[in-house]
Design an enzyme around this catalytic site. Structure first.
Site, PDB file in Angstrom:
ATOM      1  N   LYS A  54     -11.475 -16.031  -1.181  1.00  0.00           N
ATOM      2  CA  LYS A  54     -11.701 -16.409   0.217  1.00  0.00           C
ATOM      3  C   LYS A  54     -13.037 -15.883   0.713  1.00  0.00           C
ATOM      4  CE  LYS A  54      -6.945 -16.934   1.813  1.00  0.00           C
ATOM      5  NZ  LYS A  54      -5.959 -16.541   2.814  1.00  0.00           N
ATOM      6  N   LYS A  92      -4.534 -24.675  -7.141  1.00  0.00           N
ATOM      7  CA  LYS A  92      -3.307 -24.531  -6.342  1.00  0.00           C
ATOM      8  C   LYS A  92      -3.325 -25.464  -5.133  1.00  0.00           C
ATOM      9  CE  LYS A  92      -3.027 -21.114  -3.408  1.00  0.00           C
ATOM     10  NZ  LYS A  92      -2.903 -19.892  -2.622  1.00  0.00           N
ATOM     11  N   LYS A  94      -3.522 -24.870   1.922  1.00  0.00           N
ATOM     12  CA  LYS A  94      -3.815 -25.330   3.289  1.00  0.00           C
ATOM     13  C   LYS A  94      -5.308 -25.402   3.527  1.00  0.00           C
ATOM     14  CE  LYS A  94       0.035 -22.723   5.154  1.00  0.00           C
ATOM     15  NZ  LYS A  94       0.250 -21.325   5.477  1.00  0.00           N
TER      16      LYS A  94
HETATM   17  P1  TYM Z   1       0.844 -18.281   2.662  1.00  0.00           P
HETATM   18  O1  TYM Z   1       1.023 -18.540   4.110  1.00  0.00           O
HETATM   19  O2  TYM Z   1      -0.457 -18.625   2.022  1.00  0.00           O
HETATM   20  O3  TYM Z   1       1.964 -19.027   1.849  1.00  0.00           O
HETATM   21  C1  TYM Z   1       3.327 -18.866   2.182  1.00  0.00           C
HETATM   22  C2  TYM Z   1       4.194 -18.890   0.942  1.00  0.00           C
HETATM   23  O4  TYM Z   1       3.970 -20.096   0.213  1.00  0.00           O
HETATM   24  C3  TYM Z   1       3.656 -19.787  -1.147  1.00  0.00           C
HETATM   25  N1  TYM Z   1       2.695 -20.788  -1.629  1.00  0.00           N
HETATM   26  C4  TYM Z   1       2.869 -21.501  -2.744  1.00  0.00           C
HETATM   27  N2  TYM Z   1       3.849 -21.506  -3.654  1.00  0.00           N
HETATM   28  C5  TYM Z   1       3.733 -22.372  -4.684  1.00  0.00           C
HETATM   29  N3  TYM Z   1       2.675 -23.208  -4.840  1.00  0.00           N
HETATM   30  C6  TYM Z   1       1.674 -23.247  -3.960  1.00  0.00           C
HETATM   31  N4  TYM Z   1       0.669 -24.088  -4.108  1.00  0.00           N
HETATM   32  C7  TYM Z   1       1.734 -22.349  -2.847  1.00  0.00           C
HETATM   33  N5  TYM Z   1       0.928 -22.117  -1.778  1.00  0.00           N
HETATM   34  C8  TYM Z   1       1.534 -21.150  -1.054  1.00  0.00           C
HETATM   35  C9  TYM Z   1       3.031 -18.398  -1.091  1.00  0.00           C
HETATM   36  O5  TYM Z   1       3.132 -17.756  -2.328  1.00  0.00           O
HETATM   37  C10 TYM Z   1       3.862 -17.737  -0.024  1.00  0.00           C
HETATM   38  O6  TYM Z   1       5.067 -17.244  -0.559  1.00  0.00           O
HETATM   39  N6  TYM Z   1       0.183 -13.359   2.409  1.00  0.00           N
HETATM   40  C11 TYM Z   1       1.156 -14.401   2.527  1.00  0.00           C
HETATM   41  C12 TYM Z   1       1.995 -14.330   3.779  1.00  0.00           C
HETATM   42  C13 TYM Z   1       2.650 -13.013   4.028  1.00  0.00           C
HETATM   43  C14 TYM Z   1       3.830 -12.535   3.394  1.00  0.00           C
HETATM   44  C15 TYM Z   1       4.087 -11.275   3.998  1.00  0.00           C
HETATM   45  C16 TYM Z   1       4.654 -13.045   2.396  1.00  0.00           C
HETATM   46  C17 TYM Z   1       2.268 -12.079   4.929  1.00  0.00           C
HETATM   47  N7  TYM Z   1       3.152 -11.034   4.932  1.00  0.00           N
HETATM   48  C18 TYM Z   1       5.205 -10.510   3.602  1.00  0.00           C
HETATM   49  C19 TYM Z   1       5.753 -12.272   1.997  1.00  0.00           C
HETATM   50  C20 TYM Z   1       6.000 -11.014   2.590  1.00  0.00           C
HETATM   51  C21 TYM Z   1       0.444 -15.739   2.552  1.00  0.00           C
HETATM   52  O7  TYM Z   1      -0.706 -15.851   2.886  1.00  0.00           O
HETATM   53  O8  TYM Z   1       1.225 -16.783   2.316  1.00  0.00           O
END
Ligand code: TYM
Length: 336
Positions: free
Chosen positions: A113, A200, A203
């Site tokens: 990022k 991947k 968003k």
């Molecule tokens: P975020 O918002 O990017 O994504 C949310 C969840 O979706 C999963 N994910 C995917 N899984 C499979 N294939 C993909 N292409 C894909 N894109 C996203 C992510 O692995 C995630 O589980 N840092 C985290 C958010 C967060 C969080 C937490 C998660 C903040 N605090 C505490 C668990 C526990 C994030 O940016 O996810």
């Protein structure tokens, strides 16, 4: 007997997509009966890259509505907004002061990022995994269901809890923080982009055609699948590194159709793309239809949703305030 605790969250940045659903939310739904489940909308994480203040609250509500639309049940799970529980920011600061800088500089997502942000990288972006560790550790979570891309962040949360808090301020018999385990379900762990089977689904990809958003109308889903990248081979197969697009689309089909891999192979192994794509588009439209119908109902009743989030906040605060007190006491702060 108390149920093991689960904590997870999604950032309210733009629309949630198929990767968020298959990698995370779908698995949350299945844990609701067997676990004590907490799900937050991580709005503080959403401001680690430049954001639009007119969109933040709207996206936060919409993300919470999608949790429910996907099957999160307010009688079983606690859903809340991260910024509504101030202990997240407080624990983040306490952990910041215990976390070596080079642990954060190593994080793959930060490096990726940061390259995109150029000179405009915020301290928050670097610090993002510590806030995530705080989210998890505040709730004494046993399990954290996430996609594969969050594995390194989970490892960091474990190291902070074990090496930086428990071993310095606690004892083996009396740990301060629970050390969480990741829960990464292989099938949906890495949903790839529709326009590049080696990247991947994300968003932040500027190409809308690279992802299926959960709220995309049927005709748009059909169009995106029609335009999805293919290869010149005939027939579909799993796990062929030479054919990342075939593997990704077949995998998505297997999950959304709910069929065993062997049955999917029986059906699709000899199909050409022209036959497979409409089949996949159809399965996606049918799977997302109930999510979209539920979403429309929930979002039409915002007052009720806001009320549920308030109740979620109270339950979350009850747990979080105990943890933050434990950490403050262990670190030696004067009692307030
Ligand atoms: P975020 O918002 O990017 O994504 C949310 C969840 O979706 C999963 N994910 C995917 N899984 C499979 N294939 C993909 N292409 C894909 N894109 C996203 C992510 O692995 C995630 O589980 N840092 C985290 C958010 C967060 C969080 C937490 C998660 C903040 N605090 C505490 C668990 C526990 C994030 O940016 O996810």
């Amino acid at each position: 007997m108390t149920k093991p605790r689960v904590l997870s969250g999604v950032q309210p940045t733009g629309s949630l997509h198929l990767g968020n659903w298959l990698g995370a939310i779908k698995n949350w739904v299945e844990l609701q009966d067997s676990h004590d489940t907490f799900f937050c909308v991580v709005d503080l994480h959403a401001i680690t890259v430049p954001h639009d203040p007119h969109e933040l609250a709207k996206n936060t509500i919409s993300t919470a509505a999608l949790y429910y639309a996907c099957g999160i049940d307010s009688s079983k799970s606690t859903v809340f907004v991260q910024s509504h529980v101030s202990s997240h920011s407080e624990l983040c600061w306490l952990l910041d002061c215990l976390t070596p800088l080079n642990w954060l500089e190593r994080m793959i997502q930060f490096k990726e990022k940061a390259v995109k942000q150029g000179d405009n990288v915020s301290v928050g972006l670097l610090n993002y995994p510590v806030l995530m560790a705080a989210d998890i550790l505040l709730y004494d979570a046993d399990l954290v269901p996430v996609g594969e891309d969050q594995k390194q962040h989970l490892e960091l949360a474990r190291n902070i809890a074990q090496q930086r808090v428990n071993s310095r301020f606690g004892s083996e018999e009396k740990p301060i923080l629970k050390v969480p385990e990741p829960l990464i379900i292989k099938e949906g762990a890495r949903v790839m982009s529709l326009t590049d089977g080696t990247a991947k689904m994300s968003k932040s990809d500027p190409n809308e055609g690279s992802r299926i958003n959960l709220l995309d109308p049927p005709e748009l889903i059909v169009k995106k699948i029609k335009r999805a990248k293919t290869d010149p081979m005939i027939g579909l197969e799993f796990d062929n590194p030479e054919r990342p697009e075939a593997s990704n689309l077949l995998n998505i089909y297997a999950i959304v159709s709910g069929l065993e891999r062997q049955l999917v192979l029986n059906e699709c192994a000899s199909m050409g793309w022209g036959k497979f794509k409409p089949l996949l588009a159809d399965a996606l439209v049918e799977t997302l239809r109930p999510v979209q119908t539920n979403y429309a109902e929930i979002i039409a009743n915002k007052t009720e949703l806001i009320d549920i989030l308030k109740q979620g906040r109270e339950k979350a605060e009850e747990v979080a305030s105990k943890t933050i007190k434990r950490v403050r006491d262990a670190m030696g702060f004067l009692e307030a």
